[in-house]
Write an enzyme that holds these catalytic residues in place. Sequence first.
Site, mmCIF file in Angstrom:
data_model
loop_
_atom_site.group_PDB
_atom_site.id
_atom_site.type_symbol
_atom_site.label_atom_id
_atom_site.label_comp_id
_atom_site.label_asym_id
_atom_site.label_seq_id
_atom_site.Cartn_x
_atom_site.Cartn_y
_atom_site.Cartn_z
ATOM 1 N N ASP A 13 27.747 100.111 46.005
ATOM 2 C CA ASP A 13 28.085 99.011 46.917
ATOM 3 C C ASP A 13 28.859 99.476 48.149
ATOM 4 O OD1 ASP A 13 26.976 97.231 45.027
ATOM 5 O OD2 ASP A 13 28.852 97.281 43.911
ATOM 6 N N LYS A 16 25.175 101.303 51.612
ATOM 7 C CA LYS A 16 24.121 102.300 51.920
ATOM 8 C C LYS A 16 22.918 101.641 52.568
ATOM 9 C CE LYS A 16 23.884 103.593 47.653
ATOM 10 N NZ LYS A 16 25.062 102.881 47.133
ATOM 11 N N GLY A 40 21.333 96.943 44.573
ATOM 12 C CA GLY A 40 21.137 95.822 45.477
ATOM 13 C C GLY A 40 21.523 96.286 46.874
ATOM 14 N N HIS A 41 20.535 96.609 47.690
ATOM 15 C CA HIS A 41 20.802 97.127 49.033
ATOM 16 C C HIS A 41 20.604 96.007 50.054
ATOM 17 C CE1 HIS A 41 20.011 101.525 47.606
ATOM 18 N NE2 HIS A 41 21.064 100.963 47.059
ATOM 19 N N GLN A 217 23.339 103.438 43.762
ATOM 20 C CA GLN A 217 24.682 103.474 43.169
ATOM 21 C C GLN A 217 25.562 104.467 43.946
ATOM 22 O OE1 GLN A 217 21.903 103.588 40.667
ATOM 23 N NE2 GLN A 217 22.012 101.404 40.939
HETATM 24 P P1 IMP Z 1 23.571 99.961 34.730
HETATM 25 O O1 IMP Z 1 23.191 100.809 35.893
HETATM 26 O O2 IMP Z 1 22.991 98.568 34.787
HETATM 27 O O3 IMP Z 1 23.309 100.652 33.434
HETATM 28 O O4 IMP Z 1 25.170 99.728 34.778
HETATM 29 C C1 IMP Z 1 26.101 100.782 34.545
HETATM 30 C C2 IMP Z 1 27.312 100.640 35.470
HETATM 31 O O5 IMP Z 1 26.908 100.866 36.805
HETATM 32 C C3 IMP Z 1 27.943 99.239 35.466
HETATM 33 O O6 IMP Z 1 29.336 99.366 35.656
HETATM 34 C C4 IMP Z 1 27.324 98.562 36.670
HETATM 35 O O7 IMP Z 1 28.125 97.532 37.194
HETATM 36 C C5 IMP Z 1 27.242 99.749 37.618
HETATM 37 N N1 IMP Z 1 26.175 99.615 38.627
HETATM 38 C C6 IMP Z 1 24.856 99.773 38.445
HETATM 39 N N2 IMP Z 1 24.200 99.596 39.599
HETATM 40 C C7 IMP Z 1 25.127 99.330 40.539
HETATM 41 C C8 IMP Z 1 25.068 99.100 41.927
HETATM 42 O O8 IMP Z 1 24.013 99.095 42.573
HETATM 43 N N3 IMP Z 1 26.263 98.893 42.537
HETATM 44 C C9 IMP Z 1 27.437 98.920 41.875
HETATM 45 N N4 IMP Z 1 27.535 99.145 40.583
HETATM 46 C C10 IMP Z 1 26.392 99.360 39.903
#
Ligand code: IMP
Length: 416
Positions: A13, A16, A40-41, A217
Amino acid sequence: MPLVVIVGLGWGDEGKGKIVDCMSEGASVVARFSGGANAGHTVHAGDMKLVLHQLPTGLLREGVTGIIGAGCVIDPVSLREEALLLEKLGVAAWQRLQVSPHAHLVHPCYRLEERADEESRGAAAIGTTLRGIGPAYVRKYGRRGLRVEDALRSRDFAEKSMAILSGFGSEAASSLRADVERFVEDSCAVASKAADISSMILRALAEGRLVLAEGAQGTLLDPDAGTYPYVTSGSCVSGAACSSLGIGPSRIDEVVGVVKAYATRVGSGPFPTELEGPLAEHIRRRGNEYGATTGRPRRCGWFDGPLSAYASRTNGCHWLAITLLDVLGGIDILKLSNGFDGSAPAFPLLGEGLSSLKPVYEDMQGWPEEIGGIRSWEELPEAARNYVIRVEALSGAPVRLVSTGPDRSEVIWRRS
Ligand code: IMP
């Protein structure tokens, strides 16, 4: 023209999407190399706000070819829906998309599995996005995954997909049957987009075109480099672009780190500079710090110098783009962490050990003005310039791009 890799330096977040969108003007190829529908971009263009989860952000620019690399995990149903939404807005996203045949597919049952796994962890739950990302990577590395190329043999693929469903018991078998049928159909559509992405990228580079590799991420969510176990399951660091896209490290010309002017994280895990109370709420409100994928409020805190420096060196950043600087406007005194209390740990503590470290802060003067409309470095308030210069010094890489608002036009290129 170069190959530029763009990565986040925090817990995701960082903005990017906006930086990739901004840099993809004039690019030939933009390739996503990690993650899936957990990302989520967000891009604001005029009145339009678009949130892309799986499609490379660069696809929003006319003429750009979008690629999804082998390191990504694809939810074919939501990918097609996302492409359809863009088509309705006049963006020929599906037409300009190519996919690695080696990317893995996220079966509908993986979400069930993930929910059960999160529940079994109780208070130590990761706080995932529940998009089936973890189970898809577990199957990938367990060598039991479904890949895009498998869907080219549609009958076998349908049988395998149904067999996975049967493994989840009779209740799931009846409630998810239609979802799995749709998954099979959309996987076959995605497979029709399979291409030799490595050759495509190398050809574009040989023709002197600009290629962007877009991470997902952030470094602190990387399974190796991040705050394990509170991380995602796909690689988020610049090096991962190579294996995902089939390009050697020697082909990368520039690595750009995207860093937020403050820190945020969604989900559980250590966060040394976390704020609570009215100041956190103020930043959350001004920065619209709610998850673009899940809508969850993001945890907010001060800029963390040691973690930013660590992330910058882990990625080998040539330069940084700082985002959301405008959000800090109106706060009298800003704090930045520049180290940890006590003796320095012998190696970066990123697991549970990070929770026991207390940050040391320095104060900086804030600025009362709104800076959204400002288009040159010299016009920024002196306090805002000093803040950026301090972030640069603490991170150990020059800041070349400053984002001062959500719109794609709200950026300042710093020439000196
Ligand atoms: P997962 O990727 O859904 O397995 O989540 C694992 C961790 O990564 C959690 O803490 C999510 O909130 C975090 N996370 C996954 N994708 C994003 C993102 O695009 N932005 C921020 N945090 C993310």
